[in-house]
Design a protein around this motif. Sequence first.
Motif, PDB file in Angstrom:
ATOM      1  N   GLU A 126      -7.955   4.446  15.866  1.00 37.49           N
ATOM      2  CA  GLU A 126      -9.402   4.663  15.874  1.00 37.49           C
ATOM      3  C   GLU A 126     -10.116   3.478  16.508  1.00 37.49           C
ATOM      4  O   GLU A 126     -11.064   3.656  17.292  1.00 37.49           O
ATOM      5  N   LEU A 127      -9.673   2.265  16.188  1.00 35.52           N
ATOM      6  CA  LEU A 127     -10.292   1.073  16.759  1.00 35.52           C
ATOM      7  C   LEU A 127     -10.083   1.033  18.275  1.00 35.52           C
ATOM      8  O   LEU A 127     -11.001   0.681  19.030  1.00 35.52           O
ATOM      9  N   SER A 128      -8.899   1.389  18.710  1.00 35.91           N
ATOM     10  CA  SER A 128      -8.600   1.333  20.139  1.00 35.91           C
ATOM     11  C   SER A 128      -9.383   2.367  20.937  1.00 35.91           C
ATOM     12  O   SER A 128      -9.547   2.228  22.158  1.00 35.91           O
ATOM     13  N   THR A 167       0.842  -1.190   0.000  1.00 38.56           N
ATOM     14  CA  THR A 167       0.000   0.000   0.000  1.00 38.56           C
ATOM     15  C   THR A 167       0.878   1.242   0.000  1.00 38.56           C
ATOM     16  O   THR A 167       2.100   1.171   0.121  1.00 38.56           O
ATOM     17  N   GLN A 168       0.250   2.394  -0.104  1.00 36.64           N
ATOM     18  CA  GLN A 168       0.996   3.653  -0.094  1.00 36.64           C
ATOM     19  C   GLN A 168       1.732   3.858   1.228  1.00 36.64           C
ATOM     20  O   GLN A 168       2.727   4.584   1.278  1.00 36.64           O
ATOM     21  N   ASP A 169       1.237   3.243   2.279  1.00 38.64           N
ATOM     22  CA  ASP A 169       1.886   3.352   3.585  1.00 38.64           C
ATOM     23  C   ASP A 169       3.010   2.324   3.750  1.00 38.64           C
ATOM     24  O   ASP A 169       3.611   2.239   4.824  1.00 38.64           O
ATOM     25  N   GLY A 170       3.267   1.538   2.699  1.00 42.28           N
ATOM     26  CA  GLY A 170       4.294   0.513   2.792  1.00 42.28           C
ATOM     27  C   GLY A 170       3.828  -0.728   3.515  1.00 42.28           C
ATOM     28  O   GLY A 170       4.640  -1.593   3.872  1.00 42.28           O
ATOM     29  N   LEU A 171       2.515  -0.837   3.753  1.00 43.60           N
ATOM     30  CA  LEU A 171       1.955  -1.992   4.440  1.00 43.60           C
ATOM     31  C   LEU A 171       1.536  -3.056   3.437  1.00 43.60           C
ATOM     32  O   LEU A 171       1.248  -2.755   2.277  1.00 43.60           O
ATOM     33  N   MET A 172       1.493  -4.289   3.893  1.00 46.81           N
ATOM     34  CA  MET A 172       0.960  -5.343   3.052  1.00 46.81           C
ATOM     35  C   MET A 172      -0.541  -5.137   2.876  1.00 46.81           C
ATOM     36  O   MET A 172      -1.199  -4.565   3.758  1.00 46.81           O
ATOM     37  N   PRO A 229      -1.787   2.788  10.975  1.00 44.79           N
ATOM     38  CA  PRO A 229      -1.697   3.178  12.391  1.00 44.79           C
ATOM     39  C   PRO A 229      -2.894   4.020  12.832  1.00 44.79           C
ATOM     40  O   PRO A 229      -3.357   3.896  13.978  1.00 44.79           O
ATOM     41  N   GLU A 230      -3.376   4.882  11.932  1.00 45.27           N
ATOM     42  CA  GLU A 230      -4.526   5.723  12.273  1.00 45.27           C
ATOM     43  C   GLU A 230      -5.780   4.875  12.492  1.00 45.27           C
ATOM     44  O   GLU A 230      -6.576   5.144  13.409  1.00 45.27           O
TER      45      GLU A 230
END
Length: 213
Positions: A148-150, A132-137, A143-144
């Motif tokens: 939000e979930l927490s 992804t654009q965030d470098g995540l799979m 992280p945001e």
Amino acid sequence: MTLNLEAWQKRVLFVLCLVAIAGLFALAFTAGRVAATPQQPGTNSAEAGFARDMQVHHAQAIEMSRIVRDRTDDVVIRTIAYDIAMTQQHQIGQMYGWLEEWGLPQSTDAERMAWMAGSHGGHGNGPENMLTQDGLMPGMATPEEMQELSEATGEDAERLFLELMIDHHRAGVDMAQAGVDLTQDPEVRALAQKMADGQLIEIVEMEKMLEGL
């Protein structure tokens, strides 16, 4: 004397033949054992890449599941979150164990999902086109979104968890199917197929739950 010498020579030749035959049998047996012994995956193999990346992917699913269990009183949501966390924690243990058994590091500097290139999930693209654009799979929450979930509670937490986990599972199914397609190891293939099948079932159940909110 001549007869005795000839007899002795024959006995020597006979013994040498037996030794040669025994040696051939031993060589064939050794070669057969070597051929039958499966070659362990290397550090750049699909098996190693699958084990490393899927551990990271699973770890976030476990974290999301633990968060929502503390943010809702809904028994069904808490149950599916518990099942996801326990199942994927066990699978992480299996994949960690494989890398230890293969004598490979648990992490490397290799690009995430590079092992998927050429699979149906990779579409022939390099790993930079899979992240992804965030470098995540794919499927992983940002992280945001995790923050939000927490901070969410009740139905808001339930809805966000289901939305995030459905996306997470869909990407997990693609990764697992790539593992099935690319591995030569029957144990890896079996676990990858089990992951794909299990997460597909959970996706259906979570979609029904999401519609009911």
